[in-house]
Design a protein around this motif. Structure first.
Motif, short mmCIF file in Angstrom:
data_model
loop_
_atom_site.label_atom_id
_atom_site.label_comp_id
_atom_site.label_asym_id
_atom_site.label_seq_id
_atom_site.Cartn_x
_atom_site.Cartn_y
_atom_site.Cartn_z
N THR A 22 0.74 -1.17 -0.07
CA THR A 22 0.03 0.06 0.09
C THR A 22 0.87 1.36 0.25
N ASP A 26 0.55 4.09 -2.72
CA ASP A 26 0.22 5.56 -2.53
C ASP A 26 1.36 6.36 -3.46
N GLU A 27 2.64 5.99 -3.62
CA GLU A 27 3.37 6.90 -4.36
C GLU A 27 3.17 6.46 -5.66
N ALA A 29 0.49 5.99 -7.46
CA ALA A 29 -0.77 6.55 -7.75
C ALA A 29 -0.65 7.98 -8.33
N ALA A 30 0.57 8.89 -7.75
CA ALA A 30 0.85 10.13 -8.29
C ALA A 30 1.21 9.92 -9.71
N ARG A 57 -8.27 1.24 -1.47
CA ARG A 57 -7.51 2.37 -1.36
C ARG A 57 -7.04 2.78 -2.89
N GLU A 60 -9.87 5.10 -4.02
CA GLU A 60 -9.65 6.52 -3.31
C GLU A 60 -8.45 7.15 -4.13
N HIS A 61 -7.65 6.62 -4.78
CA HIS A 61 -6.64 7.34 -5.66
C HIS A 61 -7.27 7.41 -6.94
#
Length: 288
Positions: A22, A26-27, A29-30, A57, A60-61
């Motif tokens: 996860t 998160d990284e 997703a950008a 998650r 959400e991105h």
């Protein structure tokens, strides 16, 4: 022309993450375009709830989660109904059905049994992926694999199932292109996402390739990477395979190949960066 063909091939690429990645998600997703399909893998010892948390998650991105379901881990129809219900209740609209490497826990030995079940028919998933094996499936007769894919194609045609194929990863275009032509000649019309390895070490890829039954294209990887020292220090890039696929698909409008799917093997962020840079700038002559 090569750059244009590569951009078209990468326009709808997908990528995998594990429920344990996860932070990398998160990284990454950008970097990933909105709506990119992110496949959440099924791992031994990781329960469905954790996979669905990862899928939430992903969504959400602004990305599109695709949850793996390993059917051999499901004991019966009631458990299948609970599993698919939980996936749907989590807002996931897309599945990848795989048999899984574990011994069957009960009634299900293969994905056809699930695809033909009334339980799945009651769940209107937007897309359902099934596995393709251009270089064979360890321990399974090639004719049986081809026959099973033909039956899945018939289910898609006759029953309206929204099926597509995601192939096992490989290191060369020719085995995939030969397999795709053979499937097409057999009358199969399912769209194909071709599996490519991500930007990890050649040594790790060799290990996974041997365990997953990747055959002829392993010789290509060995030739590209050379010495033991290179195996330890290089980062593999699937440039040549992608170029070969892109050229062939560009020259053959009837091809079933629609996109590529990345197996990062832990290198989620570098793979996402490389794939998105490839869309914008082309990949040129970059090699492993």
């Amino acid at each position: 022309m090569d750059d244009d063909a590569v951009r078209r091939m990468l326009a709808d690429f997908s990528i995998e993450v594990t429920p344990r990645e996860t932070a990398a998600l998160d990284e990454a997703a950008a970097l990933l375009p909105p709506g990119t399909r992110v496949y959440v893998t099924d791992l031994p010892g990781v329960d469905l709830a954790r996979s669905l948390d990862a899928a939430t998650r992903v969504r959400e991105h602004g990305l599109r989660p695709v949850v793996h379901v390993a059917v051999r881990s499901i004991p019966d129809l009631a458990a299948l109904d609970r599993t698919l219900g939980a996936v749907a209740d989590a807002g996931v609209e897309d599945l990848l059905l795989i048999a899984g490497s574990r011994p069957p826990a009960g009634a299900f030995e293969n994905t056809l049994q699930v695809l033909e079940s009334e339980v799945l028919a009651r769940r209107p998933f937007a897309s359902i992926g099934v596995a393709g094996h251009p270089e064979g499936n360890p321990g399974v007769d090639e004719g049986a694999v081809d026959h099973a894919l033909a039956r899945k194609d018939k289910l898609a045609r006759d029953g309206g199932l929204p099926l597509h194929v995601v192939t096992q990863f490989g290191f060369a275009a020719d085995p995939v292109l030969g397999w795709e032509r053979r499937m097409r000649e057999a009358g199969i019309a399912l769209p194909v996402r071709v599996g490519l390895p991500g930007l990890t070490s050649p040594a790790r890829l060799l290990r996974f390739g041997l365990s997953c039954g990747v055959g002829p294209s392993l010789a290509v990887l060995r030739k590209q990477t050379g010495s033991v020292l290179k195996l330890a220090t290089q980062v593999y890039r699937p440039t040549e395979t992608l170029l070969g696929l892109a050229r062939a698909v560009s020259a053959d409008p009837e091809s079933l190949i629609s996109a590529v799917h990345f197996f990062p093997f832990g290198a989620v962020v570098p793979t996402a960066r490389w794939a998105t840079t490839g869309q914008k700038d082309g990949l040129g002559a970059e090699t492993a």
